[in-house]
Design a protein around this motif. Sequence first.
Motif, PDB file in Angstrom:
ATOM      1  N   SER A 198     -46.590  17.157  11.494  1.00 34.33           N
ATOM      2  CA  SER A 198     -45.183  17.065  11.888  1.00 34.33           C
ATOM      3  C   SER A 198     -44.949  15.849  12.777  1.00 34.33           C
ATOM      4  N   LEU A 199     -43.738  15.346  12.713  1.00 31.16           N
ATOM      5  CA  LEU A 199     -43.274  14.304  13.616  1.00 31.16           C
ATOM      6  C   LEU A 199     -41.805  14.556  13.915  1.00 31.16           C
ATOM      7  N   ARG A 200     -41.356  14.100  15.080  1.00 31.61           N
ATOM      8  CA  ARG A 200     -39.928  14.150  15.388  1.00 31.61           C
ATOM      9  C   ARG A 200     -39.454  12.747  15.706  1.00 31.61           C
ATOM     10  N   LEU A 201     -38.490  12.290  14.923  1.00 33.23           N
ATOM     11  CA  LEU A 201     -37.888  10.985  15.142  1.00 33.23           C
ATOM     12  C   LEU A 201     -36.634  11.131  16.000  1.00 33.23           C
ATOM     13  N   SER A 202     -36.373  10.116  16.811  1.00 29.64           N
ATOM     14  CA  SER A 202     -35.172  10.083  17.636  1.00 29.64           C
ATOM     15  C   SER A 202     -34.389   8.813  17.339  1.00 29.64           C
ATOM     16  N   CYS A 203     -33.080   8.919  17.426  1.00 33.33           N
ATOM     17  CA  CYS A 203     -32.189   7.767  17.270  1.00 33.33           C
ATOM     18  C   CYS A 203     -31.220   7.801  18.442  1.00 33.33           C
ATOM     19  N   ALA A 204     -31.414   6.886  19.382  1.00 26.27           N
ATOM     20  CA  ALA A 204     -30.564   6.830  20.567  1.00 26.27           C
ATOM     21  C   ALA A 204     -29.457   5.809  20.352  1.00 26.27           C
ATOM     22  N   ALA A 205     -28.211   6.243  20.582  1.00 19.51           N
ATOM     23  CA  ALA A 205     -27.050   5.370  20.403  1.00 19.51           C
ATOM     24  C   ALA A 205     -26.558   4.861  21.750  1.00 19.51           C
ATOM     25  N   SER A 206     -25.969   3.666  21.720  1.00 27.29           N
ATOM     26  CA  SER A 206     -25.500   3.044  22.962  1.00 27.29           C
ATOM     27  C   SER A 206     -24.158   3.604  23.416  1.00 27.29           C
ATOM     28  N   ARG A 207     -23.511   4.405  22.552  1.00 26.67           N
ATOM     29  CA  ARG A 207     -22.286   5.075  22.965  1.00 26.67           C
ATOM     30  C   ARG A 207     -22.196   6.414  22.266  1.00 26.67           C
ATOM     31  N   SER A 208     -21.180   7.200  22.612  1.00 30.20           N
ATOM     32  CA  SER A 208     -21.097   8.570  22.135  1.00 30.20           C
ATOM     33  C   SER A 208     -21.193   8.658  20.613  1.00 30.20           C
ATOM     34  N   ILE A 209     -22.042   9.576  20.153  1.00 31.12           N
ATOM     35  CA  ILE A 209     -22.202   9.752  18.706  1.00 31.12           C
ATOM     36  C   ILE A 209     -21.006  10.469  18.099  1.00 31.12           C
ATOM     37  N   LEU A 210     -20.146  11.053  18.914  1.00 24.74           N
ATOM     38  CA  LEU A 210     -18.933  11.677  18.394  1.00 24.74           C
ATOM     39  C   LEU A 210     -17.917  10.625  17.951  1.00 24.74           C
ATOM     40  N   ASN A 211     -18.177   9.364  18.292  1.00 20.97           N
ATOM     41  CA  ASN A 211     -17.314   8.286  17.817  1.00 20.97           C
ATOM     42  C   ASN A 211     -17.474   8.049  16.321  1.00 20.97           C
ATOM     43  N   PHE A 212     -18.520   8.588  15.725  1.00 24.96           N
ATOM     44  CA  PHE A 212     -18.851   8.294  14.342  1.00 24.96           C
ATOM     45  C   PHE A 212     -18.543   9.476  13.434  1.00 24.96           C
ATOM     46  N   ASN A 213     -18.109   9.160  12.204  1.00 26.77           N
ATOM     47  CA  ASN A 213     -17.838  10.205  11.234  1.00 26.77           C
ATOM     48  C   ASN A 213     -19.119  10.941  10.850  1.00 26.77           C
ATOM     49  N   ARG A 214     -20.195  10.170  10.678  1.00 30.36           N
ATOM     50  CA  ARG A 214     -21.478  10.723  10.287  1.00 30.36           C
ATOM     51  C   ARG A 214     -22.604   9.905  10.895  1.00 30.36           C
ATOM     52  N   MET A 215     -23.716  10.560  11.117  1.00 32.18           N
ATOM     53  CA  MET A 215     -24.953   9.855  11.448  1.00 32.18           C
ATOM     54  C   MET A 215     -26.021  10.367  10.502  1.00 32.18           C
ATOM     55  N   ALA A 216     -26.866   9.452  10.068  1.00 28.40           N
ATOM     56  CA  ALA A 216     -27.796   9.806   8.996  1.00 28.40           C
ATOM     57  C   ALA A 216     -29.147   9.148   9.193  1.00 28.40           C
ATOM     58  N   TRP A 217     -30.111   9.670   8.462  1.00 25.71           N
ATOM     59  CA  TRP A 217     -31.441   9.073   8.369  1.00 25.71           C
ATOM     60  C   TRP A 217     -31.665   8.649   6.913  1.00 25.71           C
ATOM     61  N   TYR A 218     -32.217   7.465   6.759  1.00 27.54           N
ATOM     62  CA  TYR A 218     -32.645   6.939   5.469  1.00 27.54           C
ATOM     63  C   TYR A 218     -34.099   6.519   5.608  1.00 27.54           C
ATOM     64  N   ALA A 272     -31.144  12.524   5.295  1.00 26.71           N
ATOM     65  CA  ALA A 272     -30.382  13.609   5.901  1.00 26.71           C
ATOM     66  C   ALA A 272     -29.169  13.031   6.617  1.00 26.71           C
ATOM     67  N   VAL A 273     -28.137  13.878   6.782  1.00 24.79           N
ATOM     68  CA  VAL A 273     -26.913  13.447   7.451  1.00 24.79           C
ATOM     69  C   VAL A 273     -26.349  14.598   8.272  1.00 24.79           C
ATOM     70  N   ILE A 274     -25.684  14.253   9.373  1.00 24.14           N
ATOM     71  CA  ILE A 274     -24.952  15.215  10.174  1.00 24.14           C
ATOM     72  C   ILE A 274     -23.586  14.610  10.464  1.00 24.14           C
ATOM     73  N   ASP A 275     -22.520  15.383  10.221  1.00 21.03           N
ATOM     74  CA  ASP A 275     -21.199  14.825  10.453  1.00 21.03           C
ATOM     75  C   ASP A 275     -20.703  15.178  11.849  1.00 21.03           C
ATOM     76  N   SER A 276     -19.502  14.710  12.181  1.00 23.54           N
ATOM     77  CA  SER A 276     -18.987  14.890  13.534  1.00 23.54           C
ATOM     78  C   SER A 276     -18.787  16.357  13.881  1.00 23.54           C
ATOM     79  N   GLY A 277     -18.617  17.215  12.863  1.00 28.65           N
ATOM     80  CA  GLY A 277     -18.463  18.635  13.112  1.00 28.65           C
ATOM     81  C   GLY A 277     -19.775  19.396  13.155  1.00 28.65           C
TER      82      GLY A 277
END
Length: 115
Positions: free
Chosen positions: A17-37, A49-54
Amino acid sequence: QVQLVESGGGWVQSGGSLRLSCAASRSILNFNRMAWYRQGPGKQREFVAVIDSGGTTNYADSVKGRFTISRDIAERTVYLQMNSLKPEDTGVYYCAAFFLSDLTWGQGTQVTVSS
């Protein structure tokens, strides 16, 4: 312009197992979606994978049941928990932030799964 910084990649044996992190310089709620490719050796970049603002999530068929995308809004971070890793999961994993027609990529983090 948002900055995305991935971390958590590395080398792991098959089944690990591994856990990846993605740190953003501003609020992630500013984005419609955040995803991994990811992009494997000699392959095109593909959706993971993707996660939307909701908070709704979706996954590529190849990782369903093994990977989990989540977020910590206060920490401005999106995670990808990867379990039961396989050699075919090897590649560079990229975080992406979508806002309307704008798309921002992180620099990527290498994941290597040995058999």
